[in-house]
Design a protein around this motif. Structure first.
Motif, PDB file in Angstrom:
ATOM      1  N   HIS A 504       4.678  -1.389  -2.705  1.00  0.00           N
ATOM      2  CA  HIS A 504       3.812  -1.020  -1.579  1.00  0.00           C
ATOM      3  C   HIS A 504       2.692  -0.088  -2.051  1.00  0.00           C
ATOM      4  O   HIS A 504       1.517  -0.286  -1.700  1.00  0.00           O
ATOM      5  CB  HIS A 504       4.645  -0.339  -0.483  1.00  0.00           C
ATOM      6  CG  HIS A 504       3.835   0.097   0.702  1.00  0.00           C
ATOM      7  ND1 HIS A 504       3.367  -0.794   1.649  1.00  0.00           N
ATOM      8  CD2 HIS A 504       3.381   1.332   1.079  1.00  0.00           C
ATOM      9  CE1 HIS A 504       2.672  -0.131   2.567  1.00  0.00           C
ATOM     10  NE2 HIS A 504       2.670   1.158   2.232  1.00  0.00           N
ATOM     11  N   TRP A 505       3.018   0.919  -2.873  1.00  0.00           N
ATOM     12  CA  TRP A 505       1.996   1.864  -3.340  1.00  0.00           C
ATOM     13  C   TRP A 505       0.955   1.141  -4.190  1.00  0.00           C
ATOM     14  O   TRP A 505      -0.252   1.371  -4.025  1.00  0.00           O
ATOM     15  CB  TRP A 505       2.660   2.979  -4.149  1.00  0.00           C
ATOM     16  CG  TRP A 505       1.744   4.144  -4.419  1.00  0.00           C
ATOM     17  CD1 TRP A 505       1.605   5.287  -3.680  1.00  0.00           C
ATOM     18  CD2 TRP A 505       0.816   4.266  -5.515  1.00  0.00           C
ATOM     19  NE1 TRP A 505       0.663   6.116  -4.242  1.00  0.00           N
ATOM     20  CE2 TRP A 505       0.161   5.517  -5.374  1.00  0.00           C
ATOM     21  CE3 TRP A 505       0.481   3.456  -6.596  1.00  0.00           C
ATOM     22  CZ2 TRP A 505      -0.810   5.955  -6.270  1.00  0.00           C
ATOM     23  CZ3 TRP A 505      -0.488   3.891  -7.486  1.00  0.00           C
ATOM     24  CH2 TRP A 505      -1.121   5.131  -7.328  1.00  0.00           C
ATOM     25  N   LEU A 506       1.407   0.287  -5.086  1.00  0.00           N
ATOM     26  CA  LEU A 506       0.461  -0.432  -5.941  1.00  0.00           C
ATOM     27  C   LEU A 506      -0.425  -1.368  -5.127  1.00  0.00           C
ATOM     28  O   LEU A 506      -1.617  -1.524  -5.417  1.00  0.00           O
ATOM     29  CB  LEU A 506       1.224  -1.222  -7.013  1.00  0.00           C
ATOM     30  CG  LEU A 506       1.970  -0.386  -8.066  1.00  0.00           C
ATOM     31  CD1 LEU A 506       2.817  -1.278  -8.959  1.00  0.00           C
ATOM     32  CD2 LEU A 506       0.990   0.427  -8.915  1.00  0.00           C
ATOM     33  N   THR A 507       0.144  -1.995  -4.096  1.00  0.00           N
ATOM     34  CA  THR A 507      -0.646  -2.885  -3.221  1.00  0.00           C
ATOM     35  C   THR A 507      -1.755  -2.103  -2.524  1.00  0.00           C
ATOM     36  O   THR A 507      -2.879  -2.586  -2.371  1.00  0.00           O
ATOM     37  CB  THR A 507       0.269  -3.545  -2.177  1.00  0.00           C
ATOM     38  OG1 THR A 507       1.314  -4.257  -2.847  1.00  0.00           O
ATOM     39  CG2 THR A 507      -0.510  -4.523  -1.309  1.00  0.00           C
ATOM     40  N   GLU A 508      -1.409  -0.860  -2.128  1.00  0.00           N
ATOM     41  CA  GLU A 508      -2.383  -0.029  -1.416  1.00  0.00           C
ATOM     42  C   GLU A 508      -3.454   0.540  -2.345  1.00  0.00           C
ATOM     43  O   GLU A 508      -4.573   0.818  -1.896  1.00  0.00           O
ATOM     44  CB  GLU A 508      -1.648   1.129  -0.728  1.00  0.00           C
ATOM     45  CG  GLU A 508      -0.725   0.723   0.413  1.00  0.00           C
ATOM     46  CD  GLU A 508      -1.497   0.248   1.632  1.00  0.00           C
ATOM     47  OE1 GLU A 508      -2.496   0.907   1.977  1.00  0.00           O
ATOM     48  OE2 GLU A 508      -1.123  -0.784   2.222  1.00  0.00           O
ATOM     49  N   HIS A 509      -3.139   0.748  -3.615  1.00  0.00           N
ATOM     50  CA  HIS A 509      -4.030   1.508  -4.491  1.00  0.00           C
ATOM     51  C   HIS A 509      -4.672   0.690  -5.607  1.00  0.00           C
ATOM     52  O   HIS A 509      -5.470   1.228  -6.384  1.00  0.00           O
ATOM     53  CB  HIS A 509      -3.262   2.681  -5.118  1.00  0.00           C
ATOM     54  CG  HIS A 509      -2.900   3.744  -4.128  1.00  0.00           C
ATOM     55  ND1 HIS A 509      -1.789   3.644  -3.300  1.00  0.00           N
ATOM     56  CD2 HIS A 509      -3.504   4.928  -3.811  1.00  0.00           C
ATOM     57  CE1 HIS A 509      -1.718   4.722  -2.532  1.00  0.00           C
ATOM     58  NE2 HIS A 509      -2.737   5.508  -2.815  1.00  0.00           N
ATOM     59  N   MET A 510      -4.337  -0.583  -5.736  1.00  0.00           N
ATOM     60  CA  MET A 510      -4.960  -1.410  -6.763  1.00  0.00           C
ATOM     61  C   MET A 510      -5.686  -2.574  -6.104  1.00  0.00           C
ATOM     62  O   MET A 510      -5.215  -3.140  -5.107  1.00  0.00           O
ATOM     63  CB  MET A 510      -3.910  -1.936  -7.762  1.00  0.00           C
ATOM     64  CG  MET A 510      -3.197  -0.837  -8.540  1.00  0.00           C
ATOM     65  SD  MET A 510      -2.022  -1.481  -9.773  1.00  0.00           S
ATOM     66  CE  MET A 510      -3.143  -2.017 -11.075  1.00  0.00           C
ATOM     67  N   GLN A 511      -6.826  -2.939  -6.683  1.00  0.00           N
ATOM     68  CA  GLN A 511      -7.619  -4.013  -6.093  1.00  0.00           C
ATOM     69  C   GLN A 511      -6.854  -5.335  -6.113  1.00  0.00           C
ATOM     70  O   GLN A 511      -6.893  -6.105  -5.162  1.00  0.00           O
ATOM     71  CB  GLN A 511      -8.941  -4.143  -6.853  1.00  0.00           C
ATOM     72  CG  GLN A 511      -9.907  -5.152  -6.232  1.00  0.00           C
ATOM     73  CD  GLN A 511     -11.240  -5.171  -6.963  1.00  0.00           C
ATOM     74  OE1 GLN A 511     -11.450  -4.421  -7.913  1.00  0.00           O
ATOM     75  NE2 GLN A 511     -12.138  -6.024  -6.516  1.00  0.00           N
ATOM     76  N   HIS A 512      -6.166  -5.571  -7.226  1.00  0.00           N
ATOM     77  CA  HIS A 512      -5.338  -6.773  -7.357  1.00  0.00           C
ATOM     78  C   HIS A 512      -3.954  -6.357  -7.833  1.00  0.00           C
ATOM     79  O   HIS A 512      -3.829  -5.592  -8.796  1.00  0.00           O
ATOM     80  CB  HIS A 512      -5.944  -7.767  -8.357  1.00  0.00           C
ATOM     81  CG  HIS A 512      -7.299  -8.270  -7.956  1.00  0.00           C
ATOM     82  ND1 HIS A 512      -7.483  -9.248  -7.019  1.00  0.00           N
ATOM     83  CD2 HIS A 512      -8.537  -7.888  -8.378  1.00  0.00           C
ATOM     84  CE1 HIS A 512      -8.778  -9.480  -6.873  1.00  0.00           C
ATOM     85  NE2 HIS A 512      -9.445  -8.662  -7.681  1.00  0.00           N
TER      86      HIS A 512
END
Length: 537
Positions: A504-512
Motif C-alpha cells: 500500500h505504501w509503495l503504491t501511494e509513493h511510487m509512480q509505478h
C-alpha cells in the motif's frame, strides 16, 4: 548461503555452495544461490572447491551442481557428507574428489592449496589461490583455537610462509567482538564440571556438526559414570560419518534411545539436536512430552551448549518455558556462558592472522554490514587496504590497483519447493492494487526481536532495478514506525503483517509499482560496549 566465483583469463572456479533457511517465509523453506547472473555472463565454473562441511557451505551443492557437472574437491568429512546428499538426490558421487589438508592442485591458471584451520567442525580449510602472479587467501570460516579437541591447532609457520599475501577474502562474523573467541578445550572442562554437579537425567543440546563438542560431552559423561545416547537424525548422521573417518574413536559406547528407559536417570546423558527451538527436533519433542522413549521429569537437567542464532530467540524462549514448566533445571548462554564457544575469530585472532600473512588488501565477507565495517576498521589500523564491503551479486575486479566493484547484479531469491529450485515470486498484490509493474525492488530488512516487538538493525539494503524513484529516508522512517506497531511472534508472522502495508505504501509513493522482493533477516542487537568502542576509534 556461501558461493564465491573466482575467474582469471575466462577460467572460473567456485568456492563453496551453501544454502540458508528463510525464516521469514511460511514453513521456512531453503534458499539457494541464484545462478541467473553467472549464466547470463557465460560463467560456468570448471571446478568446485569446498572449504568445510557446514550446510551454509555445502547445502546447495546437490541442487546446483548438476548445472555445472564439474569436479568437486573436498576434505574427507565434507566429502562424506556430500556423498550422503548425492545419494538422497540419486546423483552419482563420482565427481567428488577427496583432498587432504595441505594438498595442492591445479585448475587451469589457478594453483590452489588447502590449509588447515580450526573451526566448529573438523577439517575446515582456507584456500590459498595463485593465478596471474597474484596470491589470494580465501579464509573460509575459522578461529585460532589452541585446544580444538579434534584435530590440531593452526600451524602458524604455514601461514607465515605465505607472506605477503596480495588479497585476503576474510571472515567478518565476529569482527566486532574484542579479545578472543574461546577454546573448545575450555568448554570441555566447563561441561565436565557442570555434569559432575547434576542430579537426575541430563540432556545436552548442541549443533550436530560440532563434533568436538559431542566428543567432549561423551568424555565428560564417562568421567561421571554416565552412559550417552544420541537423539536426532542429523546428530546420528554426523557422528556416523565422523566415526567412519576415525574422529570419534574414543567416544564412549552409545545407548540406543529405546533402551534409555532401563537405565536410572542419573546414569544417562542424552546429546540432542534442537538447541535453536526447531519444531521437529529432538529437544522440542522431549519438552512437549512427545518422545516415544524418554519423559523428562522435575529435577532433570537441560544444557544448551550453543548460542541462539539471530531470529531463533523467540522459539528458543518458548522451548525453555515448556522445559521450565516440567521443573527442569536449565543451563544456557545467559547463566552459563562458559558452556559454549563461537567458531569465528574475534578481533585479536584477526590481528594475529594478518600479522602472519601480511596482506596488502582485505575484502571482508560474511556477517552483516556492521561486521564487515568492524573488519574494515581493524584492517585500517594494521595498514591494510580495505576499500569495499561487498554484497551478494557484486562483480569485483582485483589487479595492481586493488579492488573495484565493476557491477552490481540483483539476486532474486530462489527457494527449494517440491524438490526443485524455483524463483520466489515476490510480494503478492491484491486485485485493488494491481496495475502494470515496472522494474524491480529488492529489499533486505535486518531486524531484531525487542521486548515489545521488532526493531531495524543497521542499514536498510535496497536495490531498485529500473523502478521509479523512491525517497529512501522517508521509506526507512515509515518502516521503523511499522515495526514498532506490529505484533508478531516469528519472522514469518512479521512478514505476513508487513506485506499489505508495504504494498500500500509503495503504491501511494511510487509512480509505478515494481515487482517487490522482500527478505526479512534476523540480526543480532549490537553489544553496547562494542558500539562504544567503535565510536571511540
Amino acid at each position: 548461503m556461501n558461493l564465491t566465483l573466482y575467474g582469471y583469463d575466462d577460467h572460473w572456479i567456485a568456492v563453496d555452495c551453501g544454502m540458508m533457511i528463510r525464516q521469514d517465509l511460511p514453513n521456512s523453506p531453503l534458499q539457494v544461490p541464484n545462478l541467473d547472473t553467472p549464466k547470463a555472463l557465460g560463467i560456468v565454473p570448471k571446478a568446485l572447491f569446498i572449504t568445510h562441511g557446514h550446510e551454509d557451505h555445502i547445502g546447495a551443492v546437490a541442487w546446483l551442481w548438476p548445472m555445472w557437472n564439474c569436479p568437486i574437491y573436498a576434505t574427507p568429512l565434507a566429502a562424506g557428507l556430500l556423498r550422503l546428499k548425492f545419494a538422497e538426490h540419486q546423483l552419482s558421487s563420482a565427481a567428488i574428489h577427496v583432498i587432504e589438508p595441505g594438498e595442492a592442485l591445479e585448475s587451469g591458471p589457478f594453483t590452489l592449496r588447502y590449509l588447515l584451520l580450526t573451526h566448529s567442525i573438523p577439517e575446515s580449510c582456507a584456500l590459498v589461490m595463485m593465478a596471474g602472479g597474484y596470491r589470494v587467501l580465501h579464509t573460509g570460516d575459522w578461529k585460532l583455537d589452541p585446544e580444538p579437541i579434534i584435530g590440531t591447532p593452526i600451524n602458524a609457520a604455514h601461514f607465515k610462509a605465505l607472506a605477503p599475501i596480495d588479497l585476503v577474502v576474510g571472515d567478518s562474523t565476529n569482527a566486532p567482538m574484542p579479545g578472543h573467541s574461546g577454546s573448545e578445550g575450555d568448554v570441555a572442562r566447563a561441561l565436565a564440571k557442570t555434569l559432575s554437579h547434576c542430579q537426575g537425567r541430563v540432556v545436552v543440546s548442541c549443533f550436530a556438526s560440532n563434533l568436538a563438542r559431542v566428543l567432549a560431552i561423551g568424555r565428560a559423561a564417562h568421567q561421571c559414570g554416565r552412559r550417552i545416547s544420541l537423539m536426532g537424525r542429523s546428530m546420528e548422521r554426523m557422528v556416523s560419518v565422523a566415526r567412519g573417518l576415525g574422529y570419534m574413536d574414543d567416544l564412549p559406547p552409545l545407548v540406543p534411545n529405546q533402551d534409555l528407559g532401563y537405565l536410572p536417570p542419573d546414569e544417562v546423558v542424552i546429546i540432542a539436536t534442537g538447541s535453536q527451538g526447531e519444531p521437529r527436533a529432538a529437544l522440542q519433542r522431549l519438552a512437549q512430552g512427545r518422545h516415544p522413549y524418554v519423559d523428562l521429569q522435575s529435577g532433570d537437567n537441560v544444557i544448551f551448549s550453543a548460542k541462539a542464532i539471530p531470529g531463533n530467540e523467540r522459539p528458543i524462549e518458548q522451548l525453555k518455558k515448556r522445559l521450565a514448566q516440567l521443573g527442569v533445571n536449565l543451563y544456557d548462554e545467559v547463566n552459563h556462558p562458559e558452556l559454549h564457544a563461537t567458531g569465528h575469530p574475534a578481533e585479536d585472532e584477526l590481528i594475529k592472522l594478518y600479522q602472519w600473512v601480511r596482506p596488502k588488501h582485505l575484502m571482508p565477507v560474511h556477517g552483516e554490514a556492521r561486521h564487515q565495517q568492524a573488519h574494515q576498521a581493524i584492517a585500517k589500523r594494521l595498514g591494510i587496504s580495505a576499500t569495499l564491503t561487498p554484497i551478494n551479486g557484486d562483480l569485483i575486479s582485483f589487479d595492481s590497483h586493488g579492488l573495484n566493484c565493476e557491477a552490481r547484479y540483483p539476486q532474486p531469491p530462489c527457494i527449494v519447493s517440491q524438490n526443485s529450485v524455483v524463483p520466489h515470486p515476490g510480494l503478492e498484490v491484491n486485485d485493488a492494487n494491481k496495475k502494470a509493474r515496472r522494474g524491480s525492488l529488492y529489499l533486505a530488512l535486518p531486524v531484531t526481536a525487542t521486548d515489545t516487538g521488532w526493531a531495524r538493525i543497521g542499514r536498510l539494503m535496497l536495490d531498485a532495478a529500473d523502478a521509479s524513484p523512491l525517497d529512501e529516508d522517508s521509506f526507512s522512517d515509515w518502516l521503523d514506525d511499522q515495526l514498532e506497531e506490529i505484533t508478531a511472534e516469528t519472522l514469518a508472522d512479521l512478514r505476513q503483517a508487513l506485506q499489505p502495508r508495504l504494498v500500500h505504501w509503495l503504491t501511494e509513493h511510487m509512480q509505478h509499482l515494481p515487482d517487490v522482493h522482500l527478505q526479512i533477516m534476523a540480526a543480532e542487537m549490537p553489544d553496547p560496549i562494542i558500539l562504544d568502542n567503535a565510536a571511540n576509534r
